[in-house]
Design a protein around this motif. Structure first.
Motif, PDB file in Angstrom:
ATOM      1  N   TRP A 156       0.816  -1.208   0.000  1.00 13.05           N
ATOM      2  CA  TRP A 156       0.000   0.000   0.000  1.00 13.05           C
ATOM      3  C   TRP A 156       0.852   1.261   0.000  1.00 13.05           C
ATOM      4  CZ3 TRP A 156      -4.476   0.190  -1.833  1.00 13.05           C
ATOM      5  CH2 TRP A 156      -5.415  -0.828  -1.634  1.00 13.05           C
ATOM      6  N   ARG A 157       1.987   1.209   0.684  1.00 18.42           N
ATOM      7  CA  ARG A 157       2.894   2.359   0.659  1.00 18.42           C
ATOM      8  C   ARG A 157       3.357   2.648  -0.767  1.00 18.42           C
ATOM      9  NH1 ARG A 157       9.130   2.618   2.439  1.00 18.42           N
ATOM     10  NH2 ARG A 157       9.318   4.846   2.897  1.00 18.42           N
ATOM     11  N   SER A 158       3.732   1.595  -1.468  1.00 16.14           N
ATOM     12  CA  SER A 158       4.195   1.760  -2.849  1.00 16.14           C
ATOM     13  C   SER A 158       3.061   2.231  -3.754  1.00 16.14           C
ATOM     14  CB  SER A 158       4.769   0.433  -3.366  1.00 16.14           C
ATOM     15  OG  SER A 158       5.839  -0.004  -2.555  1.00 16.14           O
ATOM     16  N   ALA A 159       1.865   1.665  -3.561  1.00 10.03           N
ATOM     17  CA  ALA A 159       0.729   2.032  -4.403  1.00 10.03           C
ATOM     18  C   ALA A 159       0.384   3.509  -4.259  1.00 10.03           C
ATOM     19  CB  ALA A 159      -0.477   1.161  -4.046  1.00 10.03           C
ATOM     20  N   PHE A 160       0.312   3.996  -3.031  1.00 12.93           N
ATOM     21  CA  PHE A 160      -0.010   5.406  -2.821  1.00 12.93           C
ATOM     22  C   PHE A 160       1.124   6.312  -3.295  1.00 12.93           C
ATOM     23  CE2 PHE A 160      -3.157   3.792   0.333  1.00 12.93           C
ATOM     24  CZ  PHE A 160      -4.276   4.433  -0.181  1.00 12.93           C
ATOM     25  N   ALA A 181      -1.971   5.677   3.444  1.00  9.39           N
ATOM     26  CA  ALA A 181      -2.069   6.713   2.409  1.00  9.39           C
ATOM     27  C   ALA A 181      -1.050   7.824   2.666  1.00  9.39           C
ATOM     28  CB  ALA A 181      -3.486   7.274   2.357  1.00  9.39           C
ATOM     29  N   VAL A 182      -0.956   8.250   3.929  1.00 12.10           N
ATOM     30  CA  VAL A 182       0.037   9.262   4.298  1.00 12.10           C
ATOM     31  C   VAL A 182       1.451   8.710   4.126  1.00 12.10           C
ATOM     32  CG1 VAL A 182       0.900  10.682   6.201  1.00 12.10           C
ATOM     33  CG2 VAL A 182      -1.556  10.388   5.887  1.00 12.10           C
ATOM     34  N   PHE A 183       1.627   7.460   4.532  1.00  9.01           N
ATOM     35  CA  PHE A 183       2.925   6.790   4.439  1.00  9.01           C
ATOM     36  C   PHE A 183       3.403   6.739   2.987  1.00  9.01           C
ATOM     37  CE2 PHE A 183       5.346   2.741   5.961  1.00  9.01           C
ATOM     38  CZ  PHE A 183       6.494   3.504   6.143  1.00  9.01           C
ATOM     39  N   GLY A 184       2.497   6.423   2.073  1.00  5.26           N
ATOM     40  CA  GLY A 184       2.879   6.294   0.672  1.00  5.26           C
ATOM     41  C   GLY A 184       2.979   7.616  -0.062  1.00  5.26           C
ATOM     42  N   ALA A 185       1.900   8.408  -0.017  1.00  5.18           N
ATOM     43  CA  ALA A 185       1.876   9.657  -0.777  1.00  5.18           C
ATOM     44  C   ALA A 185       2.802  10.713  -0.184  1.00  5.18           C
ATOM     45  CB  ALA A 185       0.440  10.187  -0.839  1.00  5.18           C
TER      46      ALA A 185
END
Length: 304
Positions: free
Chosen positions: A53-57, A223-227
């Motif tokens: 999810w980190r990579s996706a965001f 979401a915060v972690f990724g974006a």
């Protein structure tokens, strides 16, 4: 290979560009240092689901960033990265996945110590590949940073393995190679390359992840972690790394593991220990002193 260098780089002096580049890299390290705090705040997401999810965001953020920045030229910007961009993308992929594997095989202490050798590797590569001379004070600052990290983890404990240590060394080499490559091809915008790196990491993590198992709270944090933490950090690093010498860029990046425990201490009350504070203080002092001495060496350019 098409060069899509931003017009702002043209009239800017080398000294001003270098200062701006180091400031952007420092800001990226500051943002990346919040990773430990975010991971500790997750409720139930496992490691591979977090990586996915980190990579996706991060990919979503970087694609949107490139689309807004380059407007109708986003596709051309991705094509323009060529082989150097693919190298940078693979470096960030190996660093992202390698960190997960290293921490599962060897101790955090060993991982941090080995990662802190990245500035030394970048300095040597920059000297060989780019012909960049490393200043004496930069070598001293690197040595102080390595000593400070050693103090930080001197009272840590945990399992160790040769395989885990080797993977940590691969991460350090990957970061150094990415830094030197971005610097060498500084006329090429490498933000799309970091986007590819995040995409590759997400695809590798997907078979081991359980994307549908995250709670609503974890989903927001991811979401915060990724974006924010990864995507914005990569954009800032890719922009700043091409403007300053590779050794200094890698040296400023050491701020990430130094500041990470401070955020966990401040917001979650996990005391890092006396040796960690002393070691972190030594690293910060070395970086600040290096910056002050560097500014004193810069002579003002007389107006034309």
């Amino acid at each position: 290979m098409t060069s899509l260098a931003p017009p702002a780089l043209m009239p800017e002096s080398d000294a001003a560009a270098r200062r701006r580049g180091l400031a952007l890299v420092g800001l990226s390290a500051l943002i990346w240092s919040t990773g430990g705090l975010i991971v500790r705040s997750l409720e139930s997401a496992d490691v591979w689901t977090t990586v996915f999810w980190r990579s996706a965001f991060a990919v979503l953020f970087l694609v949107a960033f490139i689309a807004v920045r380059d407007r109708g030229q986003a596709f051309q910007v991705f094509r323009a990265i060529g082989r150097p961009g693919l190298v940078v993308g693979l470096c960030f992929t190996s660093a992202s996945i390698g960190l997960v594997l290293a921490l599962s095989l060897t101790s955090v202490a060993n991982t941090l110590i080995i990662l802190s050798t990245a500035p030394l590797i970048a300095a040597l590569l920059g000297r060989v590949v780019l012909g960049e001379r490393v200043k004496a004070r930069s070598w001293v600052a690197m040595a102080a940073a390595l000593f400070g990290v050693g103090l930080m983890v001197s009272d840590s404990s945990g399992q160790t393995s040769l395989a885990g240590d080797a993977i940590a060394f691969v991460i350090a080499c990957s970061l150094a190679v990415a830094t030197v490559t971005i610097r060498k091809y500084r006329a090429v915008r490498m933000t799309p390359a970091t986007c590819l790196g995040a995409l590759f990491a997400g695809l590798i993590a997907l078979p081991f992840a359980a994307p549908g198992s995250v709670t609503p709270g974890d989903f927001g944090l991811l979401a915060v972690f990724g974006a924010g933490q990864l995507g914005l950090g990569l954009a800032l690093f890719a922009t700043g790394a091409r403007l300053a010498p590779a050794a200094e860029v890698a040296l400023i990046s050491v701020l990430e593991p130094i500041l990470g425990p401070i955020w966990v201490w401040a917001f979650l009350g996990e005391h890092p220990g006396a040796m960690a504070l002393i070691g972190g203080g030594i690293v910060l002092f070395a970086l600040v002193l290096h910056t002050i001495l560097d500014q004193r060496k810069v002579k003002p350019v007389p107006p034309v």
